[in-house]
Design an enzyme around this catalytic site. Structure first.
Site, PDB file in Angstrom:
ATOM      1  N   CYS A  14       0.831  -1.207   0.000  1.00 12.60           N
ATOM      2  CA  CYS A  14       0.000   0.000   0.000  1.00 12.60           C
ATOM      3  C   CYS A  14       0.864   1.256   0.000  1.00 12.60           C
ATOM      4  O   CYS A  14       0.469   2.287  -0.567  1.00 12.60           O
ATOM      5  CB  CYS A  14      -0.940  -0.005   1.200  1.00 12.60           C
ATOM      6  SG  CYS A  14      -0.125  -0.272   2.788  1.00 12.60           S
ATOM      7  N   HIS A  55      -1.498   0.782   7.607  1.00 17.13           N
ATOM      8  CA  HIS A  55      -1.925   0.842   6.207  1.00 17.13           C
ATOM      9  C   HIS A  55      -1.759   2.270   5.692  1.00 17.13           C
ATOM     10  O   HIS A  55      -1.991   3.235   6.426  1.00 17.13           O
ATOM     11  CB  HIS A  55      -3.386   0.409   6.089  1.00 17.13           C
ATOM     12  CG  HIS A  55      -3.942   0.519   4.700  1.00 17.13           C
ATOM     13  ND1 HIS A  55      -3.515  -0.298   3.669  1.00 17.13           N
ATOM     14  CD2 HIS A  55      -4.879   1.351   4.168  1.00 17.13           C
ATOM     15  CE1 HIS A  55      -4.170   0.029   2.566  1.00 17.13           C
ATOM     16  NE2 HIS A  55      -4.995   1.017   2.846  1.00 17.13           N
TER      17      HIS A  55
END
Length: 637
Positions: free
Chosen positions: A50, A305
């Protein structure tokens, strides 16, 4: 540390076969889904990538970067087709980056894969996937790209767009000798702990001076002895694109563990860098920067994330949000909310009072009196129960308020006072704050910043998912476990050509346009095939000419295999379409045609429902895969 990170991504392959009850051909799979309503493409997460996806999307939405990359043709970079030839000089990294950007801009798929790009970096697919720091990746990616472009016209691409310089000075207090040293930077790393926001951090770095005195003296080369001196730094050369990394992760020496700084840290949509620069005589436009990307980290210091908020500079996406209430009602609600927050939180009121005072400090009791005059409510009556004593409250905000040694007088810290006066539109530091200023503050919601460019909107690009957001949503990333980690600013004077607006094909080389056109054609073909297979049903047609009626049931005069004709048709078609398809198969048929749902039983073929209503779809009348249909004239066999 970035070696051997990634595994191949096969998430786009469906476990379901195309078509109900059918076996798919070897290698057959569902084609990738098309783009959603935003008309922007996401990037697939390979398991822990990510951070890479967020950075690649930022580079893609930096038009000047992608166009400079697209300007490098096959004569300089070679071609991917030649990459396996032993004597061919092929620059794979920029070629794969070009191809990925073309896919993100033009290929009609919900999300693109980065597996080819990461393979060009030499990252294999056999190690455990781990998440890494996006700031470090930014430096390593640029370094790899610079190395790959040596000897081409794009050799200075990164240097030209992203590199700036800082000049460090030490001034001897005795002989006034100035010792200077310049440093190159790719990004600026700024403190978060104990700092209210970006502008205060820059002020501490490039305006405040450090003094060598008492036991900490400086050895002057001209005086050849230890002397008192002052040390300072200034921004010397500003790049077109300014990258700022926030020091969210720190180390607690008492607990001997890392932690993430989640306190409130504001940053403006527009920022004037003039106060932090060595040369300040240029036009204001040379110092004005606009925010266009915010990489956000959600989680703690040991994992989490990344996703990114991006301003669509070229207006390539379709930005649509659900309509809100009437604009006037919204503005009124906003004003009411601002007034309520200001009344509830005294910090903004105190900052406003002290910023208007000519004296550097005023008595604490006088500050309480001014609060009563301004808001019509005393500290003890309104705030003491929640915040405690007034003097204690001021002591709890040392980054904003400066108390006298005895604690009887209070004033704003000098850096904070000047930052309050700093106007985001390039006016003089001493000019009064504008009502449409671009500063945000966690304690008090400022008037909404003006749109930096008419028609430009913001999107949240979260791996494969892309959704529109409002500019004010950026305020949510000032603090908390999900907060801003890297900021990307572009010079406000960088203007885009009109022909680039809403045109994803702008400046893309012809060979990539052709490749994407061919890929889209193939995608459409696969989707049509898979759509047909998913909606196709096989019907077994029993022809009346092959049957006899006796003992109360229909029996084939030939074998079952010879009496049945199979027909594949889309379940979304109508009974009229089915009738026409049967007529085309049975060219010799004469007279009326009746279609009846049949069921083979041990006693023979029994008829059930007559299929009437040519406008009805096959699915709506219950026709499914494997249904038997008797074809006759409706009267006799």
């Amino acid at each position: 540390m970035f070696g051997d990170l990634f595994e191949e991504d096969f998430s786009f392959i469906s476990n379901n076969h195309c078509g109900k009850g059918k076996k798919s051909k070897p290698g057959e799979s569902e084609p990738p889904a098309p783009r959603d309503s935003t008309n922007l493409s996401g990037i697939k997460n390979q398991g822990g990538t990510c951070y890479l996806n967020s950075l690649l999307q930022t580079l893609l939405f930096t038009p000047e970067f992608r166009e400079a990359l697209f300007s490098l043709g096959p004569e300089e970079l070679g071609t991917l087709d030649d990459s396996r030839k032993p004597d061919a000089k092929v620059r794979i990294i920029p070629l794969q980056l070009q191809r990925l950007f073309a896919q993100l801009l033009l290929l009609d798929q919900q999300a693109a894969s980065t597996s080819d790009l990461t393979e060009s970096f030499g990252w294999s697919s056999h190690e455990e996937m781990r998440q890494h720091d996006v700031q470090e990746l930014n430096r390593i990616l640029f370094s790899a790209l610079e190395t790959s472009l040596v000897g081409t016209s794009g050799h200075d691409l990164i240097q030209r767009l992203y590199h700036g310089t800082v000049v460090n000075q030490i001034v001897c207090k005795e002989c006034k000798n100035v010792s200077e040293r310049q440093e190159d930077f790719l990004d600026l790393t700024v403190a978060v702990k104990g700092v209210a926001g970006l502008e205060e951090a820059l002020w501490n770095m490039y305006v405040e001076e450090e003094y060598f005195e008492n036991d900490n003296l400086y050895r002057c080369g001209a005086c050849d002895k230890l002397v008192e001196a002052s040390k300072s730094a200034k921004l010397c050369k500003l790049p077109p694109f300014l990258t700022i990394s926030l020091l969210r992760f720190n180390f607690d020496f008492e607990k001997c563990e890392r932690y993430k700084e989640t306190s409130c840290y504001t940053f403006p949509i527009q920022i004037n860098l003039r106060p932090f620069c060595e040369q300040t005589e240029m036009d204001d436009s040379e110092y004005m920067y606009e925010l266009f990307s915010v990489i956000i980290h959600k989680g703690g210091c040991y994992g989490g994330h990344y996703h990114v908020y991006i301003r669509d500079v070229d207006q390539l996406g379709n930005w649509q949000l659900q309509e809100e209430e009437d604009g006037l009602s919204e503005d009124k609600a906003l004003r009411d909310t601002e007034n309520a927050k200001e009344t509830e939180n005294p910090l903004a009121v105190f900052k406003g009072i002290l910023s208007e005072e000519e004296a550097k400090q005023i008595p604490v009791d006088q500050l309480g009196q001014k609060l009563l005059e301004k808001k019509g409510v005393s500290w003890n009556k309104k705030y003491r129960k929640q915040y405690g004593a007034l003097r204690k409250y001021l002591q709890n905000h040392p980054q904003i308020f400066q108390l006298s040694p005895g604690g009887n007088k209070v004033g704003l810290k000098e850096s904070h006072k000047l930052l309050l006066k700093l106007n985001p539109h390039g006016q003089d530091l001493q000019s009064p704050p504008q009502q449409d200023g671009g500063h945000w503050n966690c304690e008090k919601t400022s008037p909404r910043p003006r749109a930096t460019s008419a028609g430009c909107h913001w999107f949240d690009l979260n791996d494969s998912r892309v959704q529109p957001i409002k500019e004010k949503d950026i305020e949510k990333q000032f603090q908390g476990k999900e907060s801003a980690y890297m900021l990307f600013y572009r010079k406000a004077q960088l203007k885009r050509p009109p022909e680039a607006r809403g045109n994803p094909r702008y400046q893309i080389p012809e060979h990539l346009l052709n490749e994407m056109n061919a890929a889209n054609t193939e995608l459409q073909k696969k989707r049509a095939e898979c759509d047909s297979a998913n909606n196709g049903i096989d019907l077994h047609l029993h022809l009346s000419s092959c049957y006899q009626f006796h003992n109360g049931a229909l029996h084939p005069s030939l074998s079952w295999k010879e009496s049945v004709v199979d027909l594949t048709i889309d379940r979304r078609k109508t009974l009229g379409d089915l009738r026409q398809a049967v007529l085309q198969m049975l060219e010799s048929w004469e007279g009326d045609m009746v279609l009846s749902v049949a069921k083979p039983l041990p006693a023979g073929l029994h008829l059930y429902q007559v299929l009437d209503g040519d406008e009805l779809t096959l699915g709506s009348v219950g026709l499914a895969d494997g249904v038997d249909i008797f074809v006759w004239n409706g009267k006799e066999v």
